[in-house]
Motif scaffolding. Sequence first.
Motif, PDB file in Angstrom:
ATOM      1  N   GLN A   1      50.899  44.197  27.270  1.00 24.09           N
ATOM      2  CA  GLN A   1      51.026  45.585  26.797  1.00 24.09           C
ATOM      3  C   GLN A   1      49.657  46.148  26.400  1.00 24.09           C
ATOM      4  O   GLN A   1      49.361  47.326  26.622  1.00 24.09           O
ATOM      5  N   SER A   2      48.835  45.281  25.831  1.00 27.69           N
ATOM      6  CA  SER A   2      47.492  45.702  25.423  1.00 27.69           C
ATOM      7  C   SER A   2      46.645  46.050  26.663  1.00 27.69           C
ATOM      8  O   SER A   2      45.907  47.040  26.676  1.00 27.69           O
ATOM      9  N   ILE A   3      46.802  45.233  27.725  1.00 29.02           N
ATOM     10  CA  ILE A   3      46.095  45.504  28.988  1.00 29.02           C
ATOM     11  C   ILE A   3      46.567  46.846  29.555  1.00 29.02           C
ATOM     12  O   ILE A   3      45.764  47.683  29.989  1.00 29.02           O
ATOM     13  N   PHE A   4      47.891  47.049  29.535  1.00 31.50           N
ATOM     14  CA  PHE A   4      48.468  48.281  30.072  1.00 31.50           C
ATOM     15  C   PHE A   4      47.853  49.499  29.362  1.00 31.50           C
ATOM     16  O   PHE A   4      47.463  50.481  29.989  1.00 31.50           O
ATOM     17  N   ARG A   5      47.731  49.386  28.057  1.00 32.44           N
ATOM     18  CA  ARG A   5      47.198  50.508  27.262  1.00 32.44           C
ATOM     19  C   ARG A   5      45.747  50.832  27.663  1.00 32.44           C
ATOM     20  O   ARG A   5      45.403  51.989  27.842  1.00 32.44           O
ATOM     21  N   VAL A   6      44.903  49.796  27.836  1.00 32.76           N
ATOM     22  CA  VAL A   6      43.474  50.080  28.080  1.00 32.76           C
ATOM     23  C   VAL A   6      43.172  50.436  29.541  1.00 32.76           C
ATOM     24  O   VAL A   6      42.074  50.898  29.847  1.00 32.76           O
ATOM     25  N   LEU A   7      44.142  50.204  30.442  1.00 29.93           N
ATOM     26  CA  LEU A   7      43.927  50.588  31.844  1.00 29.93           C
ATOM     27  C   LEU A   7      44.071  52.099  32.002  1.00 29.93           C
ATOM     28  O   LEU A   7      44.918  52.725  31.374  1.00 29.93           O
ATOM     29  N   LYS A   8      43.235  52.655  32.899  1.00 28.99           N
ATOM     30  CA  LYS A   8      43.378  54.073  33.241  1.00 28.99           C
ATOM     31  C   LYS A   8      44.629  54.260  34.083  1.00 28.99           C
ATOM     32  O   LYS A   8      45.094  53.304  34.717  1.00 28.99           O
ATOM     33  N   SER A   9      45.099  55.477  34.178  1.00 29.46           N
ATOM     34  CA  SER A   9      46.190  55.773  35.094  1.00 29.46           C
ATOM     35  C   SER A   9      45.715  55.480  36.525  1.00 29.46           C
ATOM     36  O   SER A   9      44.618  55.884  36.906  1.00 29.46           O
ATOM     37  N   GLY A  10      46.499  54.742  37.290  1.00 26.25           N
ATOM     38  CA  GLY A  10      46.075  54.319  38.639  1.00 26.25           C
ATOM     39  C   GLY A  10      45.296  53.009  38.593  1.00 26.25           C
ATOM     40  O   GLY A  10      44.930  52.464  39.637  1.00 26.25           O
ATOM     41  N   GLY A  11      45.035  52.500  37.402  1.00 25.87           N
ATOM     42  CA  GLY A  11      44.258  51.263  37.232  1.00 25.87           C
ATOM     43  C   GLY A  11      45.031  50.033  37.686  1.00 25.87           C
ATOM     44  O   GLY A  11      46.266  50.045  37.761  1.00 25.87           O
ATOM     45  N   GLU A  12      44.271  48.980  37.948  1.00 32.44           N
ATOM     46  CA  GLU A  12      44.832  47.791  38.594  1.00 32.44           C
ATOM     47  C   GLU A  12      44.685  46.566  37.685  1.00 32.44           C
ATOM     48  O   GLU A  12      43.640  46.371  37.082  1.00 32.44           O
ATOM     49  N   LEU A  13      45.741  45.783  37.633  1.00 36.76           N
ATOM     50  CA  LEU A  13      45.679  44.497  36.911  1.00 36.76           C
ATOM     51  C   LEU A  13      45.839  43.371  37.922  1.00 36.76           C
ATOM     52  O   LEU A  13      46.777  43.376  38.729  1.00 36.76           O
ATOM     53  N   LEU A  14      44.919  42.408  37.884  1.00 39.40           N
ATOM     54  CA  LEU A  14      45.028  41.239  38.759  1.00 39.40           C
ATOM     55  C   LEU A  14      45.080  39.987  37.891  1.00 39.40           C
ATOM     56  O   LEU A  14      44.252  39.813  36.989  1.00 39.40           O
ATOM     57  N   ILE A  15      46.071  39.148  38.162  1.00 44.58           N
ATOM     58  CA  ILE A  15      46.200  37.903  37.394  1.00 44.58           C
ATOM     59  C   ILE A  15      46.175  36.732  38.367  1.00 44.58           C
ATOM     60  O   ILE A  15      46.956  36.691  39.327  1.00 44.58           O
ATOM     61  N   LEU A  16      45.270  35.790  38.106  1.00 43.33           N
ATOM     62  CA  LEU A  16      45.259  34.527  38.864  1.00 43.33           C
ATOM     63  C   LEU A  16      45.713  33.454  37.883  1.00 43.33           C
ATOM     64  O   LEU A  16      45.139  33.321  36.797  1.00 43.33           O
ATOM     65  N   GLU A  17      46.768  32.730  38.250  1.00 48.17           N
ATOM     66  CA  GLU A  17      47.284  31.740  37.285  1.00 48.17           C
ATOM     67  C   GLU A  17      48.030  30.630  38.005  1.00 48.17           C
ATOM     68  O   GLU A  17      48.548  30.839  39.111  1.00 48.17           O
ATOM     69  N   PHE A  18      48.067  29.455  37.379  1.00 48.16           N
ATOM     70  CA  PHE A  18      48.926  28.391  37.886  1.00 48.16           C
ATOM     71  C   PHE A  18      50.361  28.879  37.801  1.00 48.16           C
ATOM     72  O   PHE A  18      50.729  29.584  36.865  1.00 48.16           O
ATOM     73  N   SER A  19      51.169  28.483  38.775  1.00 46.60           N
ATOM     74  CA  SER A  19      52.543  28.972  38.765  1.00 46.60           C
ATOM     75  C   SER A  19      53.488  27.840  39.161  1.00 46.60           C
ATOM     76  O   SER A  19      53.178  26.679  38.909  1.00 46.60           O
ATOM     77  N   THR A  20      54.610  28.184  39.798  1.00 46.22           N
ATOM     78  CA  THR A  20      55.612  27.154  40.080  1.00 46.22           C
ATOM     79  C   THR A  20      55.710  26.899  41.582  1.00 46.22           C
ATOM     80  O   THR A  20      55.957  27.842  42.348  1.00 46.22           O
TER      81      THR A  20
END
Length: 248
Positions: A151-170
């Motif tokens: 939620q904190s990331i969502f707040r600081v991103l601009k409108s149209g902004g992109e979030l990329l997550i690289l993580e171990f998964s299943t």
Amino acid sequence: MQHKKIVDFGFSLITESEKYILLERIFNSIVHRYDIMNDLMSFGMHRIWKNLLLKCSNIRSEYVTLDLASGTGDITEKLSKFIRSGFIVSLDINKKMLKTGRDKLRNRGIIKNIFYIQANAECLPFKTNTFDNVIVSFGLRNFTQKEKAIQSIFRVLKSGGELLILEFSTPCSKFLKKIYDYYSFNYLPKLGKIVAGNSESYQYLVESIRMHPNQNKLQKILLKSGFYSAEYTNILGGIVAIHKSYKF
Ligand code: SAM
């Protein structure tokens, strides 16, 4: 009496405040061997995964970018090749990890347009709508309050902004999961003991991967947090995944 929130720490349950302390201890104790351990544990593949992550991004030279949980600076270094007129914020909660990354990059002559900030991902110290993109590479799994951080990331991103997550998964197949479990539970803590003098931290790493939400659960969390898309791409049959989301 104040109610203390219980969270997972690998397979154990502890209070939130205990988790912050233990995580700091873990990263303080492995920081001097962090880079070499990444190479040994992944047979060098983490470099390819990190390059792939940046390939998935629409990064432009003028972007204002946040490398969240930047650790020893691998992503900041890669970003610095693209960002020329914009700037990069390299942020981590752990002072030693951040300093090691900053020193490494400065020794390589990578100085321009980079700011280093020690802060918690769960309450990012930036104005709303600041960043064109946020990248989290192998950080999310460690956050004490993952949804709060998203939620904190969502707040600081601009409108149209992109979030990329690289993580171990299943892993997607039971067979692959069996091999992967055998490899990680038997080999990684022993390797940690030999190379970093510390098996507990790598036992935590292995357990934290199993406790992390799988691809579909993380996708749901991202959509619930307000992102309007949450695609993901599996790498190595789902051992690792890249999640990509946009803020409308
Ligand atoms: N991004 C780097 C990479 O891909 O190699 C480092 C990843 S390292 C496994 C995880 C990092 O997350 C550590 O440097 C740790 O200090 C940081 N971290 C853990 N909890 C955090 C939080 N709440 N806020 C910011 N950083 C955090």
